[in-house]
Design a protein around this motif. Structure first.
Motif, mmCIF file in Angstrom:
data_model
loop_
_atom_site.group_PDB
_atom_site.id
_atom_site.type_symbol
_atom_site.label_atom_id
_atom_site.label_comp_id
_atom_site.label_asym_id
_atom_site.label_seq_id
_atom_site.Cartn_x
_atom_site.Cartn_y
_atom_site.Cartn_z
ATOM 1 N N PHE A 166 -9.970 2.696 -14.279
ATOM 2 C CA PHE A 166 -10.471 2.737 -15.911
ATOM 3 C C PHE A 166 -10.930 3.657 -16.023
ATOM 4 C CE2 PHE A 166 -6.873 -1.034 -15.902
ATOM 5 C CZ PHE A 166 -6.656 -1.053 -17.370
ATOM 6 N N GLU A 167 -10.574 4.823 -16.866
ATOM 7 C CA GLU A 167 -11.292 5.647 -17.738
ATOM 8 C C GLU A 167 -11.781 6.677 -18.910
ATOM 9 O OE1 GLU A 167 -11.065 9.626 -15.781
ATOM 10 O OE2 GLU A 167 -9.758 8.891 -13.505
ATOM 11 N N THR A 168 -12.204 6.491 -19.243
ATOM 12 C CA THR A 168 -12.376 6.961 -20.750
ATOM 13 C C THR A 168 -12.067 8.047 -20.866
ATOM 14 O OG1 THR A 168 -14.605 7.680 -20.913
ATOM 15 C CG2 THR A 168 -14.382 4.754 -20.860
ATOM 16 N N LYS A 169 -10.557 8.315 -21.231
ATOM 17 C CA LYS A 169 -9.503 9.349 -21.795
ATOM 18 C C LYS A 169 -8.418 9.608 -23.049
ATOM 19 C CE LYS A 169 -9.631 11.600 -17.209
ATOM 20 N NZ LYS A 169 -8.639 12.307 -16.216
ATOM 21 N N ASP A 170 -8.407 10.375 -23.373
ATOM 22 C CA ASP A 170 -7.601 10.547 -24.694
ATOM 23 C C ASP A 170 -6.386 11.674 -23.885
ATOM 24 O OD1 ASP A 170 -8.276 13.973 -24.239
ATOM 25 O OD2 ASP A 170 -8.921 13.838 -26.313
ATOM 26 N N THR A 171 -6.180 10.978 -22.886
ATOM 27 C CA THR A 171 -5.257 11.709 -22.133
ATOM 28 C C THR A 171 -4.464 10.757 -21.699
ATOM 29 O OG1 THR A 171 -5.781 13.129 -20.599
ATOM 30 C CG2 THR A 171 -5.494 14.220 -22.856
ATOM 31 N N PHE A 172 -3.519 10.422 -20.866
ATOM 32 C CA PHE A 172 -2.806 9.650 -19.672
ATOM 33 C C PHE A 172 -3.568 9.748 -19.242
ATOM 34 C CE2 PHE A 172 0.336 7.784 -22.912
ATOM 35 C CZ PHE A 172 0.704 6.812 -22.784
ATOM 36 N N TYR A 173 -3.342 8.827 -17.849
ATOM 37 C CA TYR A 173 -4.489 9.770 -16.052
ATOM 38 C C TYR A 173 -4.018 8.958 -15.291
ATOM 39 C CZ TYR A 173 -7.676 5.672 -17.061
ATOM 40 O OH TYR A 173 -7.602 4.453 -17.615
ATOM 41 N N GLY A 174 -3.463 8.555 -14.323
ATOM 42 C CA GLY A 174 -3.051 8.113 -12.541
ATOM 43 C C GLY A 174 -2.449 8.762 -11.636
ATOM 44 N N ASN A 175 -2.577 7.770 -10.733
ATOM 45 C CA ASN A 175 -1.606 8.744 -9.531
ATOM 46 C C ASN A 175 -0.151 7.897 -8.391
ATOM 47 O OD1 ASN A 175 -3.668 10.795 -9.024
ATOM 48 N ND2 ASN A 175 -4.987 9.318 -7.548
ATOM 49 N N THR A 176 -0.654 6.532 -9.283
ATOM 50 C CA THR A 176 0.928 5.227 -9.076
ATOM 51 C C THR A 176 -0.120 4.611 -9.854
ATOM 52 O OG1 THR A 176 2.386 4.476 -6.992
ATOM 53 C CG2 THR A 176 -0.408 4.453 -7.104
ATOM 54 N N GLY A 177 1.106 3.393 -9.738
ATOM 55 C CA GLY A 177 1.369 2.365 -10.429
ATOM 56 C C GLY A 177 2.979 1.306 -10.332
ATOM 57 N N CYS A 178 2.500 0.697 -11.114
ATOM 58 C CA CYS A 178 3.913 -0.433 -11.912
ATOM 59 C C CYS A 178 4.025 -1.323 -12.787
ATOM 60 C CB CYS A 178 3.920 -1.425 -9.735
ATOM 61 S SG CYS A 178 4.773 -0.904 -8.581
ATOM 62 N N LEU A 179 4.612 -1.675 -12.899
ATOM 63 C CA LEU A 179 4.975 -2.469 -14.382
ATOM 64 C C LEU A 179 5.277 -3.311 -13.599
ATOM 65 C CD1 LEU A 179 5.683 -0.284 -17.262
ATOM 66 C CD2 LEU A 179 3.231 -0.539 -16.327
ATOM 67 N N TYR A 180 5.536 -4.420 -14.639
ATOM 68 C CA TYR A 180 5.977 -5.967 -14.692
ATOM 69 C C TYR A 180 6.215 -6.568 -15.327
ATOM 70 C CZ TYR A 180 4.081 -5.372 -9.280
ATOM 71 O OH TYR A 180 3.878 -5.353 -7.933
ATOM 72 N N SER A 181 7.357 -7.518 -15.437
ATOM 73 C CA SER A 181 7.818 -8.214 -16.217
ATOM 74 C C SER A 181 7.636 -9.864 -15.439
ATOM 75 C CB SER A 181 8.938 -8.514 -16.712
ATOM 76 O OG SER A 181 9.120 -9.873 -17.630
ATOM 77 N N ILE A 182 6.994 -10.298 -15.578
ATOM 78 C CA ILE A 182 6.945 -12.159 -15.030
ATOM 79 C C ILE A 182 6.940 -12.919 -15.472
ATOM 80 C CG2 ILE A 182 4.336 -12.557 -14.298
ATOM 81 C CD1 ILE A 182 2.967 -10.410 -14.636
ATOM 82 N N GLY A 183 6.937 -13.633 -16.845
ATOM 83 C CA GLY A 183 7.559 -14.289 -17.220
ATOM 84 C C GLY A 183 8.152 -14.168 -19.055
ATOM 85 N N PRO A 184 9.421 -14.863 -18.862
ATOM 86 C CA PRO A 184 9.861 -15.990 -18.269
ATOM 87 C C PRO A 184 11.157 -15.192 -17.016
ATOM 88 C CG PRO A 184 10.974 -15.659 -19.991
ATOM 89 C CD PRO A 184 10.299 -14.865 -19.771
ATOM 90 N N VAL A 185 11.179 -13.692 -16.717
ATOM 91 C CA VAL A 185 11.838 -13.511 -15.289
ATOM 92 C C VAL A 185 10.693 -12.221 -14.568
ATOM 93 C CG1 VAL A 185 14.170 -12.629 -14.807
ATOM 94 C CG2 VAL A 185 14.012 -14.012 -17.109
ATOM 95 N N ASN A 237 2.210 9.660 -17.024
ATOM 96 C CA ASN A 237 1.797 9.017 -17.917
ATOM 97 C C ASN A 237 1.804 7.760 -17.110
ATOM 98 O OD1 ASN A 237 1.691 11.102 -19.237
ATOM 99 N ND2 ASN A 237 3.440 10.832 -20.168
ATOM 100 N N PHE A 238 0.668 7.046 -15.572
ATOM 101 C CA PHE A 238 0.093 5.775 -15.160
ATOM 102 C C PHE A 238 -0.566 5.221 -16.908
ATOM 103 C CE2 PHE A 238 1.546 8.426 -11.485
ATOM 104 C CZ PHE A 238 2.540 7.262 -11.118
ATOM 105 N N VAL A 239 -2.003 5.504 -16.948
ATOM 106 C CA VAL A 239 -2.596 4.475 -17.448
ATOM 107 C C VAL A 239 -2.884 5.432 -18.746
ATOM 108 C CG1 VAL A 239 -4.681 3.453 -17.715
ATOM 109 C CG2 VAL A 239 -2.676 3.244 -15.213
ATOM 110 N N TYR A 240 -3.961 5.096 -19.846
ATOM 111 C CA TYR A 240 -4.423 5.463 -21.213
ATOM 112 C C TYR A 240 -4.894 4.539 -21.292
ATOM 113 C CZ TYR A 240 -4.960 7.424 -25.962
ATOM 114 O OH TYR A 240 -6.054 7.677 -26.857
ATOM 115 N N SER A 241 -6.804 5.049 -21.509
ATOM 116 C CA SER A 241 -7.149 3.689 -22.255
ATOM 117 C C SER A 241 -8.424 4.504 -22.692
ATOM 118 C CB SER A 241 -8.593 3.039 -21.071
ATOM 119 O OG SER A 241 -8.586 3.835 -19.656
ATOM 120 N N HIS A 242 -8.248 4.674 -24.007
ATOM 121 C CA HIS A 242 -9.481 5.439 -24.897
ATOM 122 C C HIS A 242 -10.143 4.394 -25.727
ATOM 123 C CE1 HIS A 242 -10.756 8.944 -27.390
ATOM 124 N NE2 HIS A 242 -10.352 8.853 -28.279
ATOM 125 N N LEU A 243 -11.552 4.894 -25.568
ATOM 126 C CA LEU A 243 -12.374 3.908 -26.728
ATOM 127 C C LEU A 243 -12.779 5.462 -27.731
ATOM 128 C CD1 LEU A 243 -12.867 2.748 -24.155
ATOM 129 C CD2 LEU A 243 -15.102 1.885 -24.646
#
Length: 530
Positions: free
Chosen positions: A363-382, A394-400
């Protein structure tokens, strides 16, 4: 003499071809050791009964259904019948031994691997007198499969795959097989392959459902959701022969403690249970899958070592979250448990769900999206997986909150997000970790389309967060790098707190001298004011 002479080149050619295929997978030395241990010195061949015993499932289960217990009892004999062709005397020579391994473990397409797994499942089901409704159009390795599954058939197939995965990971450990909760995977098959009106996925008895799930749709579901499911057969096959070539190694007794025991996981009530961890692992063909298996399936792993952040333990909020994950240079799995209420007959019905995101980098502190790859999951109930589609990144966004108090006419959202765009994120966690907003997939061009929540609809869904977990999947190296980073930051912080007068050239340059002069004569003209 002539007959034997003419047969020798053919046998030699078969041997060279079989050994070449085994060498391409790096398994030839292991097969040579296993054959030397299993073969009868007089015949230089492996007795059929000895090979069946080697592939037998060694384990006892406390929560295993009777039908699965009978199926596991026939696992060894079924694998030998499917992949080995004995001589007339009921023995397996070296060439047939290697060819049998190649049939199961050689590099083939995912569809061929799945076809082999389903053939084994059908054969075991018939031996155990469990009715199945699948037919293969021919004996080809990649032929079409006709028929259908019932929900209970899907459960037994998944349970068989779990048992083989567990066994291949715990050959040196305990023998107490315990099935994890697999309902989220079975419901995924039902919702993807069948049409059930009025199905309540939050309150559903899967064993009572009689919906027919077409075999073709099931194959499509496996390829798109859990493409590594068929690898469990290859892993089990390889692990059993690998153990045969090791001197003096015996399986531990059934009262061995750690392997397959989920009591420690249940006691902590983690979001990432064994069943959910295994489901995520069979969606990935990477080191992430191996790390999940090591921590949650193998008796050599320690799941607590992989826990980076948990809101119930480390506190809520973006600041607490950041203090735990900062400096971790490796894949991270973020899980969010929340509930959303909908008016129903005048009452508010809480619907609890779990979603997740897998990041391939820190994770990085940025005011824009970043990342090279990733996945989203629906885990429960399905359970569903949403890999990247390649249109946007636009994989990840983490801004403080910015440290400097500067006026911003258009401040950026403060929080953690995945997919979508700024102000219109597919998943957004607020800075207090109190609420999570899930939006429709139409606004997201980074991850695959699909509903993260059952009956999600087009409007944003706001849920009250009950728990957030972050699991590190970068192995020991990533953890050591983070520990070094934290120690370095603590050292810098401690140095900033101290003022060493030796660092100044003289008393005239020291901050103490400047403060004393200002107090004694605040109106004095100073060089800085001229």
């Amino acid at each position: 003499m002539g007959a034997s002479t003419s047969s020798e080149p053919r046998v030699s050619a078969e041997k060279e071809e079989a050994e070449a295929v085994a060498s391409s997978t790096g398994a030839l030395p292991m097969l040579q050791k296993a054959f030397s241990k299993l073969a009868d010195p007089q015949t230089n061949a492996v007795p059929l009964e000895s090979l069946q015993q080697r592939f037998s499932f060694a384990g006892e289960g406390s929560n295993v259904p009777d039908s699965l217990t009978v199926m596991l009892a026939h696992l060894g004999s079924t694998l030998v019948d499917q992949f080995f062709v004995p001589d007339k005397g009921g023995i397996i020579n070296w060439v047939e031994f290697v060819e049998g391994y190649n049939k199961c473990c050689a590099r083939v397409s995912a569809s061929v691997s799945l076809n082999m797994l389903l053939r084994v499942f059908v054969a075991i089901s018939k031996c155990a007198n469990v009715p199945v409704h699948l037919e293969f159009e021919s004996g080809d390795a990649d032929c079409k499969i006709n028929g259908h599954f019932l929900p209970n058939d899907v459960f037994l197939l998944l349970a068989l795959c779990w048992a083989m995965t567990w066994s291949s990971r715990n050959l040196k450990g305990g023998r107490n097989l315990r099935l994890p909760d697999l309902n989220h995977l079975v419901l995924s098959v039902i919702t993807s392959c069948g049409q059930v009106e009025g199905l309540d996925v939050w309150d559903c008895d899967i064993s009572s459902l009689e919906v027919q799930l077409p075999a073709g749709k099931f194959v499509t579901w496996v390829m798109s959701t859990v493409p590594c499911l068929a690898d469990c057969l290859r892993l089990y096959f390889h692990a059993r022969l690998q153990m045969a070539g090791i001197d003096g190694v015996e399986l531990a007794s059934s009262n061995s403690s750690r392997a397959g025991d989920i009591s420690s996981i249940a006691a902590h009530d983690y979001l990432l249970t064994q069943g959910r961890a295994w489901a995520i692992s069979i969606t990935q063909r990477s080191t992430v899958s191996e790390e999940i298996s090591r921590a949650f399936i193998s008796n050599e792993g320690g799941m607590d070592d992989n826990l980076v952040y948990r809101s119930a333990t480390h506190g809520r909020g973006l600041g607490r979250f950041w203090s735990r994950i900062e400096g971790y240079k490796g894949p991270l799995l973020v899980l969010i448990s929340a509930s959303s209420g909908e008016p129903h007959e005048g009452n508010s019905v809480d619907r609890k769900w779990v979603i997740g995101a897998l990041t391939d980098q820190a994770f990085e502190t940025k005011d824009t999206f970043y990342g090279n790859t990733g996945c989203l999951y629906s885990i429960g109930p399905v359970f569903h997986v949403f890999p990247p589609v390649g249109k946007e990144k636009n994989f990840v966004y983490s801004h403080l909150h910015p440290t400097a108090k500067v006026y911003q006419p258009h401040p950026k959202p403060v929080g953690v997000a995945f997919g979508g765009a700024l102000g219109n994120e597919r998943i957004f966690i607020d800075e207090d970790f109190a609420k999570v907003t899930v939006r429709h997939h139409a606004i997201d061009k980074t991850y695959r389309s699909g509903s993260l929540l059952p009956d999600q609809g087009f409007l944003p869904v706001e849920g009250l967060i009950s728990e957030v977990e972050v699991w590190g999947l970068g192995g020991k190296v990533a953890k050591e790098v983070q520990n070094s980073y934290k120690k370095r930051e603590e050292l810098f912080t401690e140095q900033r707190r101290k003022v060493d007068l030796k660092t100044f050239a003289s008393w005239e340059d020291s901050p103490e001298k400047m403060m004393m002069d200002m107090i004694s004569d605040p109106n004095a003209v100073r060089r800085e004011d001229r």
